[in-house]
Scaffold this motif. Structure first.
Motif, PDB file in Angstrom:
ATOM      1  N   ALA A 114       0.833  -1.207   0.000  1.00 22.00           N
ATOM      2  CA  ALA A 114       0.000   0.000   0.000  1.00 22.00           C
ATOM      3  C   ALA A 114       0.866   1.256   0.000  1.00 22.00           C
ATOM      4  CB  ALA A 114      -0.934  -0.011   1.213  1.00 22.00           C
ATOM      5  N   GLN A 115       1.966   1.229   0.754  1.00 21.15           N
ATOM      6  CA  GLN A 115       2.844   2.390   0.819  1.00 21.15           C
ATOM      7  C   GLN A 115       3.611   2.592  -0.490  1.00 21.15           C
ATOM      8  OE1 GLN A 115       5.277   1.627   4.260  1.00 21.15           O
ATOM      9  NE2 GLN A 115       3.566   1.820   5.676  1.00 21.15           N
ATOM     10  N   LEU A 116       4.101   1.509  -1.082  1.00 19.36           N
ATOM     11  CA  LEU A 116       4.897   1.612  -2.304  1.00 19.36           C
ATOM     12  C   LEU A 116       4.068   2.102  -3.492  1.00 19.36           C
ATOM     13  CD1 LEU A 116       7.121  -1.613  -2.273  1.00 19.36           C
ATOM     14  CD2 LEU A 116       7.922   0.757  -2.125  1.00 19.36           C
ATOM     15  N   THR A 117       2.837   1.612  -3.600  1.00 25.26           N
ATOM     16  CA  THR A 117       2.024   1.895  -4.783  1.00 25.26           C
ATOM     17  C   THR A 117       0.976   2.976  -4.556  1.00 25.26           C
ATOM     18  OG1 THR A 117       0.374   0.204  -4.229  1.00 25.26           O
ATOM     19  CG2 THR A 117       2.287  -0.503  -5.517  1.00 25.26           C
ATOM     20  N   ARG A 118       0.691   3.290  -3.285  1.00 28.66           N
ATOM     21  CA  ARG A 118      -0.383   4.226  -2.935  1.00 28.66           C
ATOM     22  C   ARG A 118      -1.724   3.750  -3.480  1.00 28.66           C
ATOM     23  NH1 ARG A 118       1.728  10.357  -2.315  1.00 28.66           N
ATOM     24  NH2 ARG A 118       3.681   9.874  -1.253  1.00 28.66           N
ATOM     25  N   GLN A 119      -1.892   2.428  -3.471  1.00 30.97           N
ATOM     26  CA  GLN A 119      -3.144   1.813  -3.888  1.00 30.97           C
ATOM     27  C   GLN A 119      -3.653   0.934  -2.745  1.00 30.97           C
ATOM     28  OE1 GLN A 119      -4.015   3.084  -6.611  1.00 30.97           O
ATOM     29  NE2 GLN A 119      -2.260   3.338  -7.962  1.00 30.97           N
ATOM     30  N   VAL A 120      -4.748   0.239  -2.986  1.00 32.44           N
ATOM     31  CA  VAL A 120      -5.254  -0.730  -2.016  1.00 32.44           C
ATOM     32  C   VAL A 120      -4.500  -2.050  -2.217  1.00 32.44           C
ATOM     33  CG1 VAL A 120      -7.266  -2.001  -1.187  1.00 32.44           C
ATOM     34  CG2 VAL A 120      -7.541   0.330  -2.049  1.00 32.44           C
ATOM     35  N   ALA A 121      -3.879  -2.546  -1.170  1.00 27.05           N
ATOM     36  CA  ALA A 121      -3.127  -3.801  -1.263  1.00 27.05           C
ATOM     37  C   ALA A 121      -4.008  -4.964  -0.827  1.00 27.05           C
ATOM     38  CB  ALA A 121      -1.884  -3.733  -0.378  1.00 27.05           C
ATOM     39  N   VAL A 122      -3.868  -6.084  -1.537  1.00 27.06           N
ATOM     40  CA  VAL A 122      -4.644  -7.286  -1.243  1.00 27.06           C
ATOM     41  C   VAL A 122      -3.680  -8.473  -1.204  1.00 27.06           C
ATOM     42  CG1 VAL A 122      -6.610  -8.714  -1.921  1.00 27.06           C
ATOM     43  CG2 VAL A 122      -6.579  -6.290  -2.530  1.00 27.06           C
ATOM     44  N   VAL A 123      -3.666  -9.203  -0.087  1.00 24.36           N
ATOM     45  CA  VAL A 123      -2.754 -10.343   0.048  1.00 24.36           C
ATOM     46  C   VAL A 123      -3.524 -11.565   0.521  1.00 24.36           C
ATOM     47  CG1 VAL A 123      -0.689 -11.259   1.172  1.00 24.36           C
ATOM     48  CG2 VAL A 123      -0.795  -8.836   0.568  1.00 24.36           C
ATOM     49  N   ILE A 231      -6.414 -10.504   3.369  1.00 22.32           N
ATOM     50  CA  ILE A 231      -6.465  -9.239   4.088  1.00 22.32           C
ATOM     51  C   ILE A 231      -6.141  -8.107   3.123  1.00 22.32           C
ATOM     52  CG2 ILE A 231      -5.857 -10.304   6.282  1.00 22.32           C
ATOM     53  CD1 ILE A 231      -3.076  -9.137   6.012  1.00 22.32           C
ATOM     54  N   ILE A 232      -6.678  -6.919   3.443  1.00 23.49           N
ATOM     55  CA  ILE A 232      -6.444  -5.752   2.601  1.00 23.49           C
ATOM     56  C   ILE A 232      -5.878  -4.619   3.447  1.00 23.49           C
ATOM     57  CG2 ILE A 232      -8.341  -6.403   1.064  1.00 23.49           C
ATOM     58  CD1 ILE A 232      -9.939  -4.074   2.241  1.00 23.49           C
ATOM     59  N   GLY A 233      -5.242  -3.678   2.799  1.00 23.55           N
ATOM     60  CA  GLY A 233      -4.705  -2.508   3.479  1.00 23.55           C
ATOM     61  C   GLY A 233      -4.640  -1.332   2.527  1.00 23.55           C
ATOM     62  N   GLY A 234      -4.611  -0.158   3.090  1.00 25.64           N
ATOM     63  CA  GLY A 234      -4.485   1.039   2.255  1.00 25.64           C
ATOM     64  C   GLY A 234      -5.772   1.489   1.600  1.00 25.64           C
ATOM     65  N   ALA A 235      -6.930   1.091   2.151  1.00 26.31           N
ATOM     66  CA  ALA A 235      -8.200   1.501   1.532  1.00 26.31           C
ATOM     67  C   ALA A 235      -8.341   3.023   1.512  1.00 26.31           C
ATOM     68  CB  ALA A 235      -9.378   0.869   2.276  1.00 26.31           C
ATOM     69  N   ALA A 236      -7.688   3.700   2.466  1.00 28.62           N
ATOM     70  CA  ALA A 236      -7.759   5.166   2.497  1.00 28.62           C
ATOM     71  C   ALA A 236      -7.148   5.792   1.244  1.00 28.62           C
ATOM     72  CB  ALA A 236      -7.042   5.693   3.740  1.00 28.62           C
ATOM     73  N   ALA A 304      -0.020 -18.717  -3.183  1.00 31.24           N
ATOM     74  CA  ALA A 304      -1.082 -17.727  -3.024  1.00 31.24           C
ATOM     75  C   ALA A 304      -0.781 -16.562  -3.961  1.00 31.24           C
ATOM     76  CB  ALA A 304      -1.168 -17.248  -1.573  1.00 31.24           C
ATOM     77  N   ARG A 305      -1.646 -15.540  -3.902  1.00 26.63           N
ATOM     78  CA  ARG A 305      -1.450 -14.372  -4.753  1.00 26.63           C
ATOM     79  C   ARG A 305      -1.534 -13.092  -3.930  1.00 26.63           C
ATOM     80  NH1 ARG A 305      -1.384 -15.160 -10.193  1.00 26.63           N
ATOM     81  NH2 ARG A 305      -2.209 -13.128 -10.792  1.00 26.63           N
ATOM     82  N   LEU A 306      -0.924 -12.070  -4.454  1.00 29.41           N
ATOM     83  CA  LEU A 306      -0.999 -10.744  -3.855  1.00 29.41           C
ATOM     84  C   LEU A 306      -1.095  -9.718  -4.970  1.00 29.41           C
ATOM     85  CD1 LEU A 306       1.994  -9.296  -4.324  1.00 29.41           C
ATOM     86  CD2 LEU A 306       2.641 -10.777  -2.434  1.00 29.41           C
ATOM     87  N   GLY A 307      -1.557  -8.536  -4.630  1.00 31.00           N
ATOM     88  CA  GLY A 307      -1.665  -7.515  -5.661  1.00 31.00           C
ATOM     89  C   GLY A 307      -2.203  -6.217  -5.104  1.00 31.00           C
ATOM     90  N   VAL A 308      -2.495  -5.291  -6.004  1.00 32.86           N
ATOM     91  CA  VAL A 308      -3.051  -4.004  -5.609  1.00 32.86           C
ATOM     92  C   VAL A 308      -4.218  -3.644  -6.515  1.00 32.86           C
ATOM     93  CG1 VAL A 308      -0.844  -3.144  -4.723  1.00 32.86           C
ATOM     94  CG2 VAL A 308      -1.481  -2.662  -7.084  1.00 32.86           C
ATOM     95  N   LEU A 309      -5.099  -2.818  -5.972  1.00 41.66           N
ATOM     96  CA  LEU A 309      -6.254  -2.312  -6.713  1.00 41.66           C
ATOM     97  C   LEU A 309      -6.243  -0.797  -6.622  1.00 41.66           C
ATOM     98  CD1 LEU A 309      -9.897  -3.483  -6.738  1.00 41.66           C
ATOM     99  CD2 LEU A 309      -9.414  -1.191  -5.856  1.00 41.66           C
ATOM    100  N   GLY A 310      -6.486  -0.147  -7.741  1.00 39.98           N
ATOM    101  CA  GLY A 310      -6.531   1.311  -7.766  1.00 39.98           C
ATOM    102  C   GLY A 310      -7.299   1.782  -8.981  1.00 39.98           C
ATOM    103  N   PRO A 311      -7.358   3.080  -9.191  1.00 44.07           N
ATOM    104  CA  PRO A 311      -8.068   3.606 -10.366  1.00 44.07           C
ATOM    105  C   PRO A 311      -7.381   3.167 -11.646  1.00 44.07           C
ATOM    106  CG  PRO A 311      -6.757   5.324  -9.345  1.00 44.07           C
ATOM    107  CD  PRO A 311      -6.703   4.154  -8.411  1.00 44.07           C
TER     108      PRO A 311
END
Length: 337
Positions: A114-123, A231-236, A304-311
């Protein structure tokens, strides 16, 4: 098919729109990019790009913005994924290396992404179905009560209390523990039932009730357990995105575990980076977002998988580089855990 010049124009529009959040006009492209052609030629190229659906004109603005189709072509034609700086790589390695167990690894990974990409992180937690047994422990914790602990190769720890309904000797517990480890060391969890099918017959008659009880709990807690934890993080970070019309739909979608599972997709090989853009996402509430995801695991086995979601207006080269780098470091930690 677009020629190289039109691809260069599209690339410039995507890069400028991502960085400025403003529609991009032909004059801006001339001023900021060395495209080597006249403004009139760029206007003609933009007209072709718009006609073919790669860019669009929002409202009455003179500028253009990329469409989902334009972003897809941009991502597919990326020649390089933006590498992380040496400082960023050291920071990732240090931050993740200090994790003390699997929960801490996953928690740190979410915060880091979440910090690196400034997106919502999903792991996604390592899947039990893609894990093997590293060690089994049986610990007496009270009269007629044992603690069964199973540690997998991914660092996942499963614990279950077992009621024996009768006193059991330390020798019987030690014997069963040794048998379980001999049978299960390195065994895939999906193969555990076959590996233990004749276990009760391999112990003395007096120890068979204990073996049957432990076997029942073991199979129930590992083999028959299908839930996957995410779990997710960075929704803000979504507050900074231009999702005013669809922010509620995105937040509602993120609350659904099944949606998140489909979002990340199936775990494949750790280097399999996938990008879903806008309308490519299966959930209607996420049609204004993009997802960058990859598998992670020890060696070449993704667990497993991890990733980020954003605009959809995201820095794809940088985001893809960060997701891939973090997955690689998490895999190294699991391999050495």
């Amino acid at each position: 098919m677009l020629d190289d010049r039109k691809l260069a124009v599209l690339r410039a529009i995507v890069e400028d729109y991502v960085s400025t959040h403003e529609p991009v006009g032909s004059k801006t492209l001339v001023d900021r990019h060395n495209l080597g052609v006249s403004p009139a030629t760029i206007r003609n190229d933009m007209a072709v790009l718009e006609e073919q659906g790669y860019i669009a004109q929002p409202h009455t603005s003179a500028g253009r913005v990329p469409t989902d189709k334009g972003y897809r072509l941009f991502v597919d034609r990326l020649s390089t994924i933006k590498p992380l700086s040496a400082a960023e790589r050291r920071a990732i390695e240090t931050f993740l290396a200090n994790a003390y167990d699997l929960d801490d690894v996953v928690s740190r990974t979410v915060r880091l992404l979440a910090q690196l990409t400034r997106q919502v992180a999903v792991v996604q937690y390592p899947s039990l179905t893609r894990s093997s047994v590293r060690h089994v422990e049986l610990v007496p914790i009270a009269a007629q009560r044992l603690l069964l602990v199973v540690i997998t190769n991914t660092g996942r720890v499963e614990q279950r209390a077992i009621e024996t309904h009768e006193d059991v000797s330390d020798e019987a517990i030690a014997h069963l523990r040794a048998l379980l480890n001999a049978r299960l060391d390195g065994c895939w969890l999906t193969d555990v039932p076959d590996a233990l099918a004749d276990l009760p017959d391999q112990v003395p008659v007096g120890e068979r009730p204990l073996a049957a009880t432990v076997l029942s709990v073991l199979l129930e807690s590992l083999v028959e357990k299908h839930e996957e934890k995410i779990i997710i993080g960075g929704a803000a970070n979504l507050a900074r995105a231009d999702l005013s019309q669809s922010l509620r739909d995105v937040l509602e979608a993120l609350e659904e575990q099944v949606v998140l599972m489909r979002l990340l997709g199936e775990a494949e090989n750790p280097s399999g980076l996938t990008v879903r853009i806008g309308t490519e996402n299966p959930h209607e509430g996420l049609r204004t977002t993009s997802v960058v995801a990859t598998g992670y695991g020890a060696g070449d086995q993704a667990v497993a998988r991890l990733g980020v979601l954003g605009p959809t207006r995201m820095d794809y080269p940088g985001t893809m580089g960060a997701v891939r780098a973090v997955a690689r470091y998490v895999g190294q930690i699991l391999a050495g855990s």
